[in-house]
Write an enzyme that holds these catalytic residues in place. Structure first.
Site, mmCIF file in Angstrom:
data_model
loop_
_atom_site.group_PDB
_atom_site.id
_atom_site.type_symbol
_atom_site.label_atom_id
_atom_site.label_comp_id
_atom_site.label_asym_id
_atom_site.label_seq_id
_atom_site.Cartn_x
_atom_site.Cartn_y
_atom_site.Cartn_z
ATOM 1 N N SER A 96 0.863 -1.198 0.298
ATOM 2 C CA SER A 96 0.405 -0.062 -0.175
ATOM 3 C C SER A 96 0.718 1.403 0.526
ATOM 4 O O SER A 96 2.023 0.423 0.181
ATOM 5 C CB SER A 96 -0.767 0.130 0.651
ATOM 6 O OG SER A 96 0.252 0.269 2.710
ATOM 7 N N PRO A 146 7.170 -9.736 -7.632
ATOM 8 C CA PRO A 146 6.149 -9.678 -6.906
ATOM 9 C C PRO A 146 5.028 -8.991 -7.466
ATOM 10 O O PRO A 146 3.324 -8.899 -7.549
ATOM 11 C CB PRO A 146 6.594 -8.442 -6.396
ATOM 12 C CG PRO A 146 7.734 -9.152 -5.542
ATOM 13 C CD PRO A 146 8.311 -9.425 -6.876
ATOM 14 N N GLN A 154 4.295 -8.921 -10.917
ATOM 15 C CA GLN A 154 3.769 -10.344 -11.362
ATOM 16 C C GLN A 154 2.630 -10.883 -10.382
ATOM 17 O O GLN A 154 1.573 -11.113 -11.299
ATOM 18 C CB GLN A 154 4.399 -11.721 -12.227
ATOM 19 C CG GLN A 154 5.423 -11.058 -13.086
ATOM 20 C CD GLN A 154 7.118 -11.925 -12.913
ATOM 21 O OE1 GLN A 154 6.652 -13.265 -12.419
ATOM 22 N NE2 GLN A 154 8.212 -12.068 -13.131
ATOM 23 N N LYS A 194 9.606 -8.213 -19.702
ATOM 24 C CA LYS A 194 9.680 -9.111 -18.024
ATOM 25 C C LYS A 194 7.306 -8.843 -17.583
ATOM 26 O O LYS A 194 7.381 -9.912 -17.787
ATOM 27 C CB LYS A 194 9.996 -9.771 -17.437
ATOM 28 C CG LYS A 194 10.648 -10.639 -16.877
ATOM 29 C CD LYS A 194 12.120 -10.749 -16.290
ATOM 30 C CE LYS A 194 11.843 -11.896 -15.906
ATOM 31 N NZ LYS A 194 13.156 -12.750 -14.743
ATOM 32 N N GLY A 242 -7.019 22.047 14.599
ATOM 33 C CA GLY A 242 -6.780 20.644 14.767
ATOM 34 C C GLY A 242 -7.426 20.630 16.715
ATOM 35 O O GLY A 242 -8.417 21.382 16.164
ATOM 36 N N CYS A 284 -8.478 28.290 11.319
ATOM 37 C CA CYS A 284 -9.403 27.615 12.388
ATOM 38 C C CYS A 284 -8.941 27.649 13.912
ATOM 39 O O CYS A 284 -8.652 28.740 14.087
ATOM 40 C CB CYS A 284 -9.691 26.552 11.878
ATOM 41 S SG CYS A 284 -11.500 25.668 12.188
ATOM 42 N N MET A 312 -6.780 30.562 14.114
ATOM 43 C CA MET A 312 -7.738 31.852 14.630
ATOM 44 C C MET A 312 -8.019 31.314 15.618
ATOM 45 O O MET A 312 -8.415 32.438 16.966
ATOM 46 C CB MET A 312 -9.391 31.817 13.735
ATOM 47 C CG MET A 312 -9.664 33.541 14.007
ATOM 48 S SD MET A 312 -10.798 34.000 13.077
ATOM 49 C CE MET A 312 -12.277 33.632 13.857
ATOM 50 N N GLN A 313 -8.639 30.999 16.729
ATOM 51 C CA GLN A 313 -9.037 30.850 18.015
ATOM 52 C C GLN A 313 -8.133 30.611 19.222
ATOM 53 O O GLN A 313 -8.106 31.616 19.784
ATOM 54 C CB GLN A 313 -9.253 29.387 18.090
ATOM 55 C CG GLN A 313 -10.967 28.975 17.136
ATOM 56 C CD GLN A 313 -11.119 27.986 17.618
ATOM 57 O OE1 GLN A 313 -11.430 27.367 18.142
ATOM 58 N NE2 GLN A 313 -13.240 27.230 16.793
ATOM 59 N N GLU A 361 -13.384 24.412 24.657
ATOM 60 C CA GLU A 361 -12.845 23.029 24.457
ATOM 61 C C GLU A 361 -11.291 22.586 25.492
ATOM 62 O O GLU A 361 -11.291 21.640 25.418
ATOM 63 C CB GLU A 361 -12.251 23.051 23.524
ATOM 64 C CG GLU A 361 -11.555 22.090 22.237
ATOM 65 C CD GLU A 361 -11.264 21.930 20.705
ATOM 66 O OE1 GLU A 361 -11.368 22.937 20.183
ATOM 67 O OE2 GLU A 361 -11.164 20.998 20.483
ATOM 68 N N HIS A 369 -10.656 27.195 6.531
ATOM 69 C CA HIS A 369 -9.990 25.859 6.157
ATOM 70 C C HIS A 369 -9.586 26.444 4.526
ATOM 71 O O HIS A 369 -10.080 25.763 3.369
ATOM 72 C CB HIS A 369 -10.366 24.701 6.037
ATOM 73 C CG HIS A 369 -10.224 24.065 7.851
ATOM 74 N ND1 HIS A 369 -9.094 23.671 8.450
ATOM 75 C CD2 HIS A 369 -10.944 23.969 8.124
ATOM 76 C CE1 HIS A 369 -9.022 23.602 9.247
ATOM 77 N NE2 HIS A 369 -10.985 23.763 10.009
ATOM 78 N N GLU A 417 -6.556 26.007 2.978
ATOM 79 C CA GLU A 417 -6.339 25.001 2.589
ATOM 80 C C GLU A 417 -6.601 24.353 1.436
ATOM 81 O O GLU A 417 -6.448 23.359 0.484
ATOM 82 C CB GLU A 417 -5.371 24.681 3.649
ATOM 83 C CG GLU A 417 -6.277 23.292 4.463
ATOM 84 C CD GLU A 417 -6.561 24.461 5.627
ATOM 85 O OE1 GLU A 417 -7.017 25.401 5.903
ATOM 86 O OE2 GLU A 417 -7.019 23.289 6.462
HETATM 87 N N1 GLN Z 1 -11.315 22.701 17.664
HETATM 88 C C1 GLN Z 1 -12.041 23.776 17.404
HETATM 89 C C2 GLN Z 1 -13.263 23.815 16.943
HETATM 90 O O1 GLN Z 1 -13.819 22.754 16.421
HETATM 91 C C3 GLN Z 1 -10.892 23.835 15.803
HETATM 92 C C4 GLN Z 1 -11.075 22.418 14.753
HETATM 93 C C5 GLN Z 1 -10.460 23.081 13.532
HETATM 94 O O2 GLN Z 1 -8.999 23.751 13.428
HETATM 95 N N2 GLN Z 1 -10.716 22.516 12.320
HETATM 96 O O3 GLN Z 1 -13.956 24.593 17.223
#
Ligand code: GLN
Length: 539
Positions: free
Chosen positions: A17, A195, A197, A228, A355, A382, A385-386, A406, A509, A511
């Protein structure tokens, strides 16, 4: 006879994998799209989870989010970045979803009197999902990646469904591509094809004869290797496609093109080969290798052992670097570290990504403090920013105990909290604020300048928000709310600090929307600032 003009490419994996099926699919899709075809990629994950939303980034890397709010496998990110498409939830499904649906139908009485079996009931449901998605999107070619490796128990029903689609649509409308890896024996370092084959033999047992083999290798394949593989695999020699290890994944489409893989695929699917312009791609991918000026960007997170946990963030930085013609050195800093200041030395820019959970939070807050006080370009995403808001509340507004509920449910100053009408969550799967939300951007802010627009849309995946009770004090002390949610004016989507070189954070997000050929303005802005350049209007 089938009711549509769909054509299919099924991608399977063998030998081991992690050989790069996702990048192969992304590259094939990018090339076919550049040749003017309407493609739809689908990733099948043979695990039982309903979606990737509840999976640990340590095991599976980042969770990718689509506009329609699906929490998907990170391969969808590769697809979107390479093909420059926005995909939906019908581009990713798991064994869990398939079985859930079949059992639901059984309970509903849709199969009354029948015994429900893997063939045909489960395979029918798999085929229905693939074919309906293709029809709904009016795709010319549906590219289906079957996760895992040929021979896995979980993948069997999917291989069987693919075999049946071949039976129904016929040769010329379905191509099978098997991605494998060359083995090298120690100490002679001799290339061994056995592998490969055997892996082809496993597929044949399932009734699938691959048309193409993509062979991951560290050295170019010799004529002998090719012969091969071709003989034992029953594959045309020119359909054995070498995939040499590369410095950057964006080289893969270029290498595929060099061996005319895109032309061969079109030939196999009896589609015309239209002229295409690959110049921009080649130029940007080339710069990722050739750029000389080095920029160091620190990524402060907690999943640093897993290279894929912040995949889209890193790719977004690379897109911006390619456009700016600089070489990025992204270095990961474990936010659990005691001495963040020491680790951040030499950083030209700092990113705090998304996170969950309290671990490493104080380190992230410290990183923001350093960025803010030392005037180092900063981008918060996300959770990023918090923590930027928490840092500002603590150190610029004097709310020393400020925190998010949180991380500290009883905090004296809950500057980040769940909005009252969003509380009461019993299930953790799929219940966050997910998918695309529009934001209204404040006039004459840096964020407006970067986007070049007063109304934008970004994807979300979070529960907590900046607590409206603290908006006044934060603003009064100089934090600019440069974007507010269009659907709910209480929700802060962007913040920035005007006197800083570049201090921007968003609840979204971004990204997930950056592409090699269309870098995201926030990342581009950060890279430009880190390179000491002025922000141009609209970039
Ligand atoms: N933990 C934070 C929330 O739930 C931020 C979530 C995140 O960064 N995706 O709001």
């Amino acid at each position: 006879m089938t009711k549509d003009n769909l054509k299919f490419i099924f991608i399977t994996g063998g030998v081991v994998s992690g050989v790069g099926k996702g990048i192969s699919v992304a590259s094939i899709g990018a090339l076919l799209k550049m040749r003017g075809l309407k493609v739809l990629p689908i990733k099948i994950d043979p695990y039982l989870n309903r979606d990737a939303g509840t999976m640990n980034p340590y095991q599976h890397g980042e969770v990718f989010v689509t506009d329609d709010g699906a929490e998907t496998d990170l391969d969808l990110g590769h697809y979107e970045r390479f093909m420059d498409l926005s995909l939906g939830r019908d581009s990713n499904f798991t064994t869990g979803v398939v079985y859930e649906h079949v059992i639901h139908m059984e309970r509903h009485g849709d199969f009354l009197g029948k015994t429900i079996q893997i063939i045909p009931h489960v395979t029918n449901e798999i085929k229905r999902r693939i074919i309906e998605a293709g029809r709904d999107h009016k795709a010319q070619v549906v590219i289906v990646e079957i996760g895992g490796t040929a021979g896995d128990i979980e993948a069997e029903p999917f291989l069987e469904a693919a075999r049946q689609i071949f039976g129904e649509y016929g040769s010329g409308r379905v191509a099978f591509v098997h991605v494998v890896k060359m083995d090298y024996i120690f100490p002679s370092d001799e290339a061994k094809t056995k592998p490969i084959q055997q892996s082809v033999a496993i597929l044949r047992e399932k009734g699938i004869q691959p048309d193409f083999l993509i062979v991951r290798c560290k050295r170019a394949l010799t004529a002998d290797n090719k012969e091969k593989i071709s003989l034992f695999g029953n594959i045309r020699p020119d359909y054995v496609i070498p995939a040499l290890d590369v410095q950057t994944v964006y080289e893969v489409p270029i290498n595929f093109r060099k061996c005319k893989f895109d032309r061969s695929l079109l030939e196999r699917l009896r589609l015309p080969v239209k002229k295409a312009n690959f110049t921009i791609w080649d130029k940007l991918a080339g710069r990722l290798k050739s750029a000389r000026r080095v920029l160091r960007i620190a990524l402060v997170g907690k999943y640093i052992e897993n290279v894929d946990a912040y995949l889209s963030v890193e790719e977004s930085l690379k897109h911006a670097a390619a456009s700016e013609n600089v070489k990025l050195e992204i270095f990961h800093i474990d936010s659990g570290n005691d001495n963040i200041g020491e680790k951040l030395k030499g950083a030209g820019g700092i990113v705090v990504p998304g996170g969950f959970g309290v671990r490493g939070i104080e380190g992230k807050i410290r990183a923001v403090e350093i960025a803010r006080e030392s005037n180092i370009p900063f981008l918060g995403l996300c959770l990023g920013m918090q923590v930027a808001v928490i840092e500002f509340a603590r150190n610029a507004c004097g709310l020393v105990k400020a925190n998010s509920t949180e991380f500290d449910r009883k905090t004296k100053h809950p500057v980040i909290d769940i909005l009252p009408d969003q509380r009461d969550i019993k299930n953790l799967g799929g219940t966050m604020r997910l998918g695309a939300y529009a934001a209204e951007i404040k006039e004459k802010t840096l964020v407006e300048k970067l986007y070049g627009s007063r109304r934008i849309s970004e994807r979300h995946r979070h529960r907590y928000e900046v607590n409206p009770k603290y908006h006044e004090i934060l603003k009064k002390r100089g934090l600019v709310f440069s974007g507010i949610a269009a659907h709910d004016k209480r929700i802060v989507e962007f913040v920035e600090l005007p006197k800083h070189r570049f201090f921007v954070a968003t609840q979204a997000h971004p990204e997930f929307k950056s592409r090699l050929v269309r870098p995201h303005p926030l990342f581009w802005g950060l890279v430009r600032a880190a390179a000491g350049k002025k922000q141009r209007f609209g970039l």
